[in-house]
Motif scaffolding. Structure first.
Motif, mmCIF file in Angstrom:
data_model
loop_
_atom_site.group_PDB
_atom_site.id
_atom_site.type_symbol
_atom_site.label_atom_id
_atom_site.label_comp_id
_atom_site.label_asym_id
_atom_site.label_seq_id
_atom_site.Cartn_x
_atom_site.Cartn_y
_atom_site.Cartn_z
ATOM 1 N N ILE A 200 0.859 -1.189 0.000
ATOM 2 C CA ILE A 200 0.000 0.000 0.000
ATOM 3 C C ILE A 200 0.893 1.236 0.000
ATOM 4 C CG2 ILE A 200 -1.702 1.298 1.347
ATOM 5 C CD1 ILE A 200 -2.693 -1.399 2.445
ATOM 6 N N ASP A 201 1.911 1.162 0.815
ATOM 7 C CA ASP A 201 2.976 2.167 0.865
ATOM 8 C C ASP A 201 4.213 1.432 1.379
ATOM 9 O OD1 ASP A 201 2.806 1.980 3.663
ATOM 10 O OD2 ASP A 201 1.494 3.712 3.845
ATOM 11 N N PRO A 202 5.317 2.102 1.639
ATOM 12 C CA PRO A 202 6.526 1.370 2.031
ATOM 13 C C PRO A 202 6.421 0.561 3.317
ATOM 14 C CG PRO A 202 7.112 3.559 1.253
ATOM 15 C CD PRO A 202 5.617 3.533 1.349
ATOM 16 N N VAL A 203 5.394 0.793 4.154
ATOM 17 C CA VAL A 203 5.317 0.075 5.430
ATOM 18 C C VAL A 203 4.047 -0.757 5.580
ATOM 19 C CG1 VAL A 203 6.760 1.754 6.611
ATOM 20 C CG2 VAL A 203 4.283 2.065 6.625
ATOM 21 N N ARG A 204 3.118 -0.690 4.646
ATOM 22 C CA ARG A 204 1.863 -1.431 4.755
ATOM 23 C C ARG A 204 1.652 -2.270 3.495
ATOM 24 N NH1 ARG A 204 0.606 3.999 6.081
ATOM 25 N NH2 ARG A 204 0.154 4.326 8.292
ATOM 26 N N TYR A 205 0.895 -3.348 3.650
ATOM 27 C CA TYR A 205 0.661 -4.209 2.501
ATOM 28 C C TYR A 205 -0.653 -4.963 2.653
ATOM 29 C CZ TYR A 205 2.565 -7.776 5.672
ATOM 30 O OH TYR A 205 2.799 -8.588 6.744
ATOM 31 N N ILE A 206 -1.111 -5.564 1.552
ATOM 32 C CA ILE A 206 -2.263 -6.462 1.521
ATOM 33 C C ILE A 206 -1.727 -7.880 1.343
ATOM 34 C CG2 ILE A 206 -4.336 -7.132 0.240
ATOM 35 C CD1 ILE A 206 -4.526 -4.206 -0.666
ATOM 36 N N ALA A 207 -2.297 -8.833 2.080
ATOM 37 C CA ALA A 207 -1.820 -10.215 1.966
ATOM 38 C C ALA A 207 -2.935 -11.184 2.279
ATOM 39 C CB ALA A 207 -0.640 -10.448 2.903
ATOM 40 N N ASN A 208 -2.721 -12.442 1.919
ATOM 41 C CA ASN A 208 -3.598 -13.530 2.339
ATOM 42 C C ASN A 208 -3.041 -14.171 3.603
ATOM 43 O OD1 ASN A 208 -5.394 -13.233 0.253
ATOM 44 N ND2 ASN A 208 -4.431 -14.779 -1.052
ATOM 45 N N ARG A 209 -3.910 -14.850 4.356
ATOM 46 C CA ARG A 209 -3.489 -15.511 5.593
ATOM 47 C C ARG A 209 -2.898 -16.889 5.255
ATOM 48 N NH1 ARG A 209 -5.832 -12.825 9.978
ATOM 49 N NH2 ARG A 209 -7.614 -11.500 9.464
ATOM 50 N N SER A 210 -1.630 -16.924 4.963
ATOM 51 C CA SER A 210 -0.972 -18.192 4.633
ATOM 52 C C SER A 210 0.357 -18.273 5.358
ATOM 53 C CB SER A 210 -0.743 -18.304 3.119
ATOM 54 O OG SER A 210 0.063 -19.414 2.816
ATOM 55 N N SER A 211 0.592 -19.399 6.033
ATOM 56 C CA SER A 211 1.870 -19.617 6.720
ATOM 57 C C SER A 211 2.926 -20.199 5.797
ATOM 58 C CB SER A 211 1.667 -20.564 7.909
ATOM 59 O OG SER A 211 1.300 -21.858 7.436
ATOM 60 N N GLY A 283 1.539 4.231 -2.401
ATOM 61 C CA GLY A 283 2.300 5.434 -2.100
ATOM 62 C C GLY A 283 3.791 5.191 -2.085
ATOM 63 N N ALA A 284 4.544 6.176 -2.579
ATOM 64 C CA ALA A 284 5.999 6.097 -2.535
ATOM 65 C C ALA A 284 6.516 6.406 -1.135
ATOM 66 C CB ALA A 284 6.616 7.056 -3.544
ATOM 67 N N GLN A 285 5.711 7.116 -0.345
ATOM 68 C CA GLN A 285 6.041 7.446 1.035
ATOM 69 C C GLN A 285 4.919 6.927 1.933
ATOM 70 O OE1 GLN A 285 8.965 8.737 1.670
ATOM 71 N NE2 GLN A 285 9.466 9.091 -0.502
ATOM 72 N N LYS A 286 5.203 6.811 3.222
ATOM 73 C CA LYS A 286 4.178 6.368 4.156
ATOM 74 C C LYS A 286 2.997 7.324 4.158
ATOM 75 C CE LYS A 286 3.319 5.397 9.034
ATOM 76 N NZ LYS A 286 3.881 5.406 10.401
ATOM 77 N N MET A 287 1.793 6.762 3.993
ATOM 78 C CA MET A 287 0.585 7.576 4.017
ATOM 79 C C MET A 287 0.321 8.055 5.444
ATOM 80 S SD MET A 287 -1.968 5.470 1.496
ATOM 81 C CE MET A 287 -1.520 5.113 -0.206
ATOM 82 N N ALA A 295 -10.349 8.205 5.342
ATOM 83 C CA ALA A 295 -9.333 7.231 4.931
ATOM 84 C C ALA A 295 -8.865 7.540 3.513
ATOM 85 C CB ALA A 295 -9.904 5.823 4.987
ATOM 86 N N PRO A 296 -7.617 7.250 3.189
ATOM 87 C CA PRO A 296 -7.148 7.484 1.818
ATOM 88 C C PRO A 296 -7.892 6.596 0.830
ATOM 89 C CG PRO A 296 -5.539 6.201 3.043
ATOM 90 C CD PRO A 296 -6.561 6.656 4.032
ATOM 91 N N ALA A 297 -8.088 7.072 -0.361
ATOM 92 C CA ALA A 297 -8.763 6.296 -1.415
ATOM 93 C C ALA A 297 -7.735 5.404 -2.109
ATOM 94 C CB ALA A 297 -9.421 7.231 -2.422
ATOM 95 N N LEU A 298 -7.962 4.095 -2.009
ATOM 96 C CA LEU A 298 -7.065 3.144 -2.650
ATOM 97 C C LEU A 298 -7.692 2.627 -3.931
ATOM 98 C CD1 LEU A 298 -5.880 1.041 0.435
ATOM 99 C CD2 LEU A 298 -4.772 3.042 -0.581
ATOM 100 N N GLU A 299 -6.932 2.647 -4.998
ATOM 101 C CA GLU A 299 -7.383 2.102 -6.280
ATOM 102 C C GLU A 299 -6.741 0.733 -6.471
ATOM 103 O OE1 GLU A 299 -6.447 4.795 -9.386
ATOM 104 O OE2 GLU A 299 -7.406 6.518 -8.415
#
Length: 397
Positions: A200-211, A283-287, A295-299
């Motif tokens: 999402i930005d350099p410190v956040r992400y979207i993921a699935n719950r997989s070990s 984002g290139a920088q932390k939102m 909340a920020p609009a994510l596309e």
């Protein structure tokens, strides 16, 4: 398949030592000669006479036996074999292997050898799950020791869980694989595993719950059947297995590139939980919060379909296996997915929170193919992996 091979069998001190007698018989049936080493604790469970009678060879027990040292010193004994097998590999033996201890014949042989080592752990479930044992396991794996099992089941002490030594036939299969004689010897299998992280930005992400536990177990099982395995893994919780070519990635796009670079292959097992979507405007920088409360609009943009790409590509493997993690209508959704993606099999499971499968030690899968749905009972993920690897070997033969 083991004709002319020499196996040095170290029998540790656990109730599973009785299985070593059947293991000797099966190794000999496969053509191997077996040189037995019996620890002091092992001799409390099986006798030197029974081991020697089955192996047709003298039993080595004492590091300081003058006769044995004169006839064949422990250094020569450790290097005259094609493979060292430790079965059962008790918690104590694994600790000695990890720590480089050499205070008896068995541990000295393991430290002095220049040959491959295969261990079949066996111990109480609490001992197996103890952090010290898991640290020792990680160490011996990193040192290149191959491990088969343990299986889940009822313990001799009455407890239930992982810790039962692998069955003798499973150990023989692992021996064949370690010596390049397994049913997948000469085959290249590509395995994907773990989640992908879509930033999402350099410190956040979207993921699935997989070990990554199931994919890792599958890669190890294929390796144990002799395959050359390329293991493409996202940022999984479970460390990758030893003895495979590991390619680490973060995103779906990176995983696709790594998969395409790994082809051609005889089979592809696409066990990764790839995120379907990525953030198009990451984002290139932390939102930062702006104080507005909004909340920020994510596309979002759709990620590449790795399974479909491999199934329909010019370098399509002979066998392509996909995975479907569902929470409802599992067989219906998985059957539709197989047709939509163009793969040969879909391994489907119910990952509803109530099942405890996502992130757990067990799995309950249904294998969907053109022949229909094959329902497997719930079992440890390692057992699922071994059964799937054997099914893949049979299909490629």
């Amino acid at each position: 398949m083991l004709a002319g091979k020499r196996v040095l069998l170290i029998i540790g001190g656990g109730i599973a030592a009785y299985k070593s007698l059947e293991l000797i018989r099966l190794l000999q049936k496969a053509g191997a000669s077996v040189v037995p080493v019996l620890t002091r604790a092992g001799s409390e469970f099986v006798t030197p006479l029974s081991v020697s009678a089955l192996a047709g060879h003298k039993v080595y027990q004492d590091l300081f036996d003058l006769t044995d040292e004169a006839e064949m010193g422990h250094i020569q004994l450790s290097r005259a074999a094609d493979l060292l097998v430790v079965a059962p590999a008790t918690a104590d033996l694994m600790a000695k292997m990890a720590g480089g201890r050499a205070d008896d014949l068995a541990s000295t042989l393991l430290l002095a050898t220049d040959k491959r080592v295969l261990a079949a752990p066996a111990m109480n479930v609490r001992m197996w799950e103890h952090p010290a044992t898991q640290r020792n396991l990680a160490t011996v794996l990193a040192d290149g020791v191959r491990v088969v099992g343990p299986n889940a089941g009822e313990m001799a002490c009455g407890e239930f869980g992982p810790g039962r030594m692998a069955e003798p036939a499973e150990i023989v299969a692992a021996v064949e694989a370690a010596l390049g004689a397994g049913p997948l010897a000469g085959r290249h299998v590509l395995v994907t595993s773990g989640p992908t992280h879509e930033p999402i930005d350099p410190v956040r992400y979207i993921a699935n719950r997989s070990s990554g536990a199931q994919g890792t177990a599958i890669a190890a099982a294929l390796r144990d059947l002799g395959a050359r395995v390329t293991f493409v893994t996202g940022p999984a919780v479970v460390p990758p297995p030893a003895g495979v070519a590991v390619v680490r990635v973060e995103t779906a796009a990176q995983m696709l590139a790594a998969v395409e670079a790994a082809l051609p292959a005889d089979a592809a097992v696409m066990a990764a939980a790839v995120a379907d979507w990525r953030v198009a405007n990451a984002g290139a920088q932390k939102m930062k919060k702006d104080g507005s409360g909004r909340a920020p609009a994510l596309e979002f943009a759709e990620n590449p379909d790795i399974l479909a790409t491999v199934s329909r590509g010019a370098l399509r493997p002979r066998l392509v296996v996909g995975f479907a993690a569902e929470t409802e209508a599992v067989v219906d959704h998985a059957t539709a997915k197989r047709l939509r993606k163009g793969c040969d099999w879909i391994v489907a499971n119910d990952v509803s929170p109530a099942t405890g499968i996502m992130g757990g030690a067990e799995n309950a899968v249904t294998v969907i193919s053109e022949r229909g749905a094959e329902v497997w009972p719930r079992m440890a993920k390692d057992a699922v992996a071994r059964r799937l690897a054997q099914k893949i070997a049979e299909a490629l033969q």
